[in-house]
Design a protein around this motif. Structure first.
Motif, short mmCIF file in Angstrom:
data_model
loop_
_atom_site.label_atom_id
_atom_site.label_comp_id
_atom_site.label_asym_id
_atom_site.label_seq_id
_atom_site.Cartn_x
_atom_site.Cartn_y
_atom_site.Cartn_z
N LEU A 10 0.82 -1.21 0.00
CA LEU A 10 0.00 0.00 0.00
C LEU A 10 0.85 1.27 0.00
N GLY A 11 2.17 1.10 0.17
CA GLY A 11 3.07 2.25 0.18
C GLY A 11 3.05 3.03 1.49
N LEU A 12 2.55 2.40 2.53
CA LEU A 12 2.48 3.08 3.83
C LEU A 12 3.80 2.96 4.58
N THR A 13 4.10 3.98 5.37
CA THR A 13 5.26 3.92 6.26
C THR A 13 4.80 3.23 7.53
N PHE A 14 5.56 2.25 7.98
CA PHE A 14 5.14 1.49 9.16
C PHE A 14 6.34 0.96 9.92
N THR A 15 6.10 0.64 11.15
CA THR A 15 7.03 -0.12 11.99
C THR A 15 6.17 -1.14 12.72
N ILE A 16 6.54 -2.41 12.66
CA ILE A 16 5.76 -3.48 13.29
C ILE A 16 6.40 -3.86 14.62
N LEU A 17 5.60 -3.86 15.66
CA LEU A 17 6.04 -4.31 16.99
C LEU A 17 5.32 -5.62 17.29
N ARG A 18 6.09 -6.69 17.40
CA ARG A 18 5.52 -8.01 17.68
C ARG A 18 5.73 -8.34 19.15
N ASN A 19 4.76 -7.98 19.96
CA ASN A 19 4.86 -8.24 21.41
C ASN A 19 4.64 -9.71 21.71
N ASN A 20 5.46 -10.24 22.62
CA ASN A 20 5.29 -11.60 23.10
C ASN A 20 4.18 -11.59 24.15
N GLU A 59 7.85 0.45 27.14
CA GLU A 59 9.11 1.18 27.08
C GLU A 59 9.88 0.87 25.80
N ALA A 60 9.90 -0.40 25.42
CA ALA A 60 10.56 -0.79 24.17
C ALA A 60 9.88 -0.14 22.98
N ALA A 61 8.55 -0.12 22.98
CA ALA A 61 7.81 0.49 21.88
C ALA A 61 8.12 1.98 21.76
N VAL A 62 8.16 2.67 22.88
CA VAL A 62 8.47 4.10 22.86
C VAL A 62 9.87 4.32 22.29
N ASN A 63 10.84 3.52 22.72
CA ASN A 63 12.21 3.68 22.22
C ASN A 63 12.28 3.45 20.71
N VAL A 64 11.56 2.48 20.20
CA VAL A 64 11.55 2.23 18.76
C VAL A 64 10.87 3.38 18.03
N LEU A 65 9.74 3.81 18.54
CA LEU A 65 8.94 4.79 17.82
C LEU A 65 9.53 6.20 17.84
N ILE A 66 10.36 6.54 18.84
CA ILE A 66 10.94 7.89 18.88
C ILE A 66 12.32 7.95 18.23
N SER A 67 12.85 6.79 17.86
CA SER A 67 14.15 6.79 17.20
C SER A 67 13.97 6.76 15.69
N LYS A 68 15.02 7.09 14.98
CA LYS A 68 14.96 7.15 13.52
C LYS A 68 15.46 5.85 12.89
N GLY A 69 15.04 5.61 11.67
CA GLY A 69 15.54 4.48 10.90
C GLY A 69 14.80 3.17 11.12
N GLU A 71 11.61 2.59 9.95
CA GLU A 71 10.54 2.45 8.98
C GLU A 71 10.68 1.13 8.21
N GLY A 72 9.57 0.42 8.11
CA GLY A 72 9.54 -0.83 7.36
C GLY A 72 10.16 -2.01 8.07
N LYS A 73 10.48 -1.85 9.34
CA LYS A 73 11.14 -2.93 10.08
C LYS A 73 10.19 -3.54 11.11
N PRO A 74 10.28 -4.85 11.28
CA PRO A 74 9.55 -5.50 12.38
C PRO A 74 10.49 -5.67 13.58
N TYR A 75 9.94 -5.57 14.78
CA TYR A 75 10.70 -5.80 16.01
C TYR A 75 9.96 -6.82 16.87
#
Length: 106
Positions: A10-20, A59-69, A71-75
């Protein structure tokens, strides 16, 4: 089609957070009878899970979302240690008047 592929297509900018598994969900897995009967009935056999407190995942989500680079990555957000229910049941020793029995089935 995976969610990641659909978002990319879809051309969207995203970051995927896969919580256990959330640690605060453990009582739900054991059943509400646990404090009445002392029985921890599990379909887990000898299985283990990497539970993590919700606050640490946030806390992990906040750190990922406020940092750069990112986009398009799963965590994968998970604990580095996995627990079995024998280890978890030790924490119920704070209830000294109750004995707990773990019943495992597959």
């Amino acid at each position: 089609m995976t969610t990641e592929k659909l978002l990319a297509d879809l051309g969207l900018t995203f970051t995927i957070l896969r919580n256990n598994l959330y640690m605060d969900a453990i009582p739900f897995f054991m059943g509400k009878q646990v404090f009445e009967t002392g029985e921890i009935v599990l379909p887990a056999g000898e299985g283990r899970a990497s539970f993590l407190p919700r606050e640490e995942m946030a806390e992990a989500a906040v750190n990922v979302l406020i940092s750069k680079g990112n986009e398009g990555k799963p965590y994968n957000i998970s604990n580095i240690y996995s627990y079995d229910y024998m280890e978890i049941s030790v924490h119920f020793l704070i209830y000294p008047a109750k004995k707990f029995l773990i019943i495992r089935f597959r």
